[in-house]
Scaffold this active site. Structure first.
Site, PDB file in Angstrom:
ATOM      1  N   GLU A  57       0.830  -1.205   0.000  1.00 47.43           N
ATOM      2  CA  GLU A  57       0.000   0.000   0.000  1.00 47.43           C
ATOM      3  C   GLU A  57       0.864   1.254   0.000  1.00 47.43           C
ATOM      4  O   GLU A  57       0.492   2.259  -0.596  1.00 47.43           O
ATOM      5  CB  GLU A  57      -0.968  -0.021   1.197  1.00 47.43           C
ATOM      6  N   HIS A 126     -11.884  -6.512   7.771  1.00 45.20           N
ATOM      7  CA  HIS A 126     -12.632  -6.310   6.525  1.00 45.20           C
ATOM      8  C   HIS A 126     -13.913  -5.513   6.804  1.00 45.20           C
ATOM      9  O   HIS A 126     -14.883  -5.618   6.077  1.00 45.20           O
ATOM     10  CB  HIS A 126     -12.990  -7.648   5.867  1.00 45.20           C
TER      11      HIS A 126
END
Lengths: 334, 423
Positions: A57, A126
């Site tokens: 990322e 998540h």
């Protein structure tokens, strides 16, 4: 269109219009994204405009900033907002500050897309709603749609915007609006008016809230999945609530908020994110500062609890009809 | 059930914490630093596969030998004029550093960082790049701006945060930004420029441009995650980028061992990524030039990225806020076996009969005067010690392209506060 198709369409429209728009991220290229948001884009625009990246990322955002400095308009994807943290330094220290620190010598016209929010049994990594981390950062815009129509219009506006924008997509409502009743059959966007999405170019302006329902009894400030949970709960309870979908958290549509709360005299704030230091705290402070003499009850906040997002206890954690309903009864009684 | 009997005769584990060879009070002795002869390294083809660079990643590319001769395969064969220009640029960087260091000590600004001993790393590299190649520097490559002819007065205006500061007093001194000189905005956050440079290079390649990117970080910053991400992206997409690691042995008070230098070289990191790696004598301006030229050609011909480790020495303190005598031997800078980059190029030009001591002294005087004149010019715009030079409301501009309501409100609040306080 459902929300994924609308988001896909927004990128398609922008890639067609502007050769400098590129999409990138983990699994977004050939495969078309784990949620299918970028499906077909590589086949249509080629590998140099829609490509897969390594799983880093820091790299995805850092590289996007460099591409932006070159003159491109990158739309990087972070697969889940829960995984944006490695990129925090690049977002906070670089993207958000670049225009300011260089006196506009360089800018970062990037739009970071990321699925966020709970209600899908996603567990700790998540389900998170990290918007409050970013609304605290000066120089970055934070946008959260709640319908397919808005998702496309806001995403096009974000891509065209010259400031770095975090575009958080409530994945619980990718396929259909969710009223919080997890035990009932899920609905589809095809049955909802906002599932009607033009195929071409249009924009929904950043910084403008939408009044989802006008009412007199209480103002409810919300965004993302919560817009639908709130609307359905208020309806079930027969409460004449004025529901405001903020759509953009920074810059915030303060006029819409102020006008509504001064009219209703009550304000409730609903978000999935944890409470302490969450965006609801900022909203509450703003309403208190600006509407103090109009308030007839303390401002209520219905939020995720200050715990990591649980797996099995999700429906006790999630601000669903029970939690919102209890808070509504309380604020209306005061 | 665990079986612990076979372990019982082993000594207990011990944690290795690296320690530099010399601390304050010690005599510095670098005789064990391996300095191969100047003509020892082979010069591979720029199209060679990255897996063939093992010897170059662990060796040391050098051009200038002990007698001031340019020797070996890496000799870039520059003409005397180019070498004199290189020498002049390096001397100008040093003169600028000296003057600005003093300006900080005189209270004219809050902060400064010299690049003494590392002038070749930025000056010679920049001379080997095209003027429109994009540089993503750290805070110790002021030589890029000076080599590209950026205004000394503008640099000083930035350092003084005065009314002519191109960055409107928003940035800490030396965090320059000069897009029209191919110099990316410097950030205080280490190594962030590494993936950004790779992204810029990828964009250039995606657009079918012919410009390349170059980036610099210190050896200490290679420990950042950004370094790993950048290396991965650079190799995956064969990005046209030159990744410079300036190994000046020190990251503030931490010696290079804390970035992993006890076990390997920094150039050797390239091997694992499949990137061409060169370890070069960073105090040899001709080696820096040659390696950069080589890497630029490799990048420009779509052969991909190169990592260059510049083996050098940070001759002075980390910054004006640092006192190196607190953590390292005072004798280190003079004992450093690769000497001083300016002195070595000067000796080379003298050995060629293209320079002499008199001209050198005259040039130093001329450069000192030039810097002094620039300083005078810059100080007409004010110095930091004399207060705030930007309009108060400028603080709120440029956070976003258009100033949103909440910043306008805060700006008004500040102006009202100032007014109420009689300011």
């Amino acid at each position: 269109m459902n929300m994924i198709q609308a988001i896909n369409s927004a990128m398609d429209v922008m890639m067609e219009r502007d050769p400098d728009v590129v999409v990138m991220g983990e699994d977004v290229g050939y495969f078309g994204g784990v949620f299918r948001a970028t499906a077909g884009l590589q086949a249509k625009y080629g590998k140099t405009r829609a490509f897969d990246t390594p799983i880093t990322e820091i790299g995805i955002i850092g590289v996007a900033i460099g591409m932006g400095a070159y003159g491109l308009r990158p739309v990087p994807e972070i697969q889940f907002a829960d995984y944006i943290y490695p990129a925090l330094d690049q977002l906070v220290s670089e993207a958000a500050r670049l225009r300011y620190r260089s006196a506009a010598d360089f800018t970062a016209p990037i739009t970071v897309r990321s699925p966020y929010g709970g209600g899908i049994f996603g567990g700790q990594t998540h389900s998170q709603s990290p918007e409050g981390i970013f609304t605290h950062v000066s120089g970055i815009k934070t946008v959260i749609p709640s319908t397919p129509y808005d998702a496309k219009g806001l995403l096009i506006a974000a891509i065209e915007d010259n400031d770095p924008t975090l575009f958080l997509e409530p994945k619980r409502i990718y396929n259909g609006p969710f009223d919080g009743h997890y035990d009932r059959p899920s609905k589809n966007w095809s049955a909802h008016p906002a599932g009607e999405v033009p195929t071409g170019y249009y924009k929904v302006p950043l910084g403008k809230a939408a009044t989802v329902r006008t009412g007199e009894a209480v103002t409810i400030l919300c965004y993302g999945t919560m817009v639908h949970v709130v609307a359905s709960t208020a309806e079930e309870m027969g409460v004449d609530a004025e529901i405001i979908d903020l759509r953009t958290l920074v810059p915030l549509d303060i006029d819409a908020i102020e006008e509504s709360v001064k009219k209703t005299g009550r304000c409730m704030i609903v978000h999935e994110a944890t409470r302490t230091g969450g965006f609801g705290a900022e909203l509450s402070a703003l309403v208190q500062e600006r509407c103090f003499y109009h308030l007839e009850a303390p401002i209520e906040r219905v939020t995720g609890f200050d715990t990591p997002y649980p797996h099995s206890l999700e429906w006790a954690y999630f601000p669903g009809p029970v939690r919102i309903g209890t808070a509504l009864q309380k604020i209306l009684k005061d | 059930m665990t079986v612990d009997a076979p372990r019982s005769n082993l000594p207990p584990l011990s944690l290795h914490v690296p320690e530099p060879k010399f601390r304050p009070g010690d005599e510095a002795d670098f005789s064990d630093v391996d300095v191969p002869p100047a003509d020892a390294a082979r010069r591979p083809d720029t199209a060679d596969s990255a897996d063939s660079f093992h010897d170059l990643a662990y060796g040391l590319v050098r051009v200038l030998d002990e007698r001031g001769q340019a020797v070996g395969n890496w000799n870039p064969r520059l003409d005397a004029e180019a070498k004199r220009k290189m020498l002049r640029n390096m001397a100008l960087v040093r003169a600028f550093d000296e003057r600005m260091f003093r300006a900080q000590r005189q209270g004219k600004t809050s902060f400064y960082m010299k690049s003494t001993g590392e002038e070749a790393v930025s000056v010679a590299a920049t001379m080997a790049l095209a003027s429109d190649d994009m540089c993503f520097p750290s805070y110790r490559q002021q030589g890029i701006l000076i080599t590209r002819g950026y205004s000394l007065v503008a640099m000083m205006n930035q350092i003084y945060s005065n009314k002519a500061d191109p960055l409107q007093g928003r940035q800490l001194p030396i965090m320059y930004s000069a897009k029209d000189h191919g110099f990316f905005s410097i950030s205080g956050n280490l190594a962030t420029q590494y993936p950004q440079a790779v992204g810029w290079a990828m964009a250039s390649a995606a657009k079918g441009d012919n410009r390349i990117a170059a980036t610099w970080c210190g050896e200490g910053s290679t420990a950042e995650g950004d370094f790993h991400s950048a290396m991965t992206f650079a190799t995956v997409y064969k990005a046209p980028v030159i990744l410079n690691v300036v190994n000046n042995q020190w990251a503030i008070s931490s010696f290079s061992g804390f970035a992993g230098a006890e076990a390997t070289t920094f150039a050797a990191r390239a091997i694992g990524y499949g990137i061409a790696g060169l370890r070069i004598d960073g105090n040899d301006a001709l080696a820096v030039y040659a390696a950069t030229q080589w890497a630029a050609e490799r990048a420009r011909t779509n052969q991909g990225p190169t990592l260059i480790e510049h083996f050098t020495y940070r001759a002075e303190g980390h910054s004006t806020s640092d006192d190196p005598t607190q953590y390292r031997s005072a004798g280190e800078p003079n004992a450093w076996p690769l000497g001083d980059p300016i002195r070595r190029l000067k000796d080379h030009l003298i050995a060629l009969g293209e320079w002499d001591e008199e001209r050198h002294v005259a040039q130093d005087l001329e450069l000192a005067e030039m810097v002094k004149a620039a300083q005078k010019e810059a100080e007409k715009n004010g110095v930091l010690g004399h207060g705030m030079h930007q309009p108060f409301d400028s603080m709120f501009e440029g956070v976003f392209e258009e100033t949103p309501w909440h910043l306008k409100e805060q700006c008004q609040q500040m102006l009202d506060e100032q007014k109420a306080a009689g300011l």
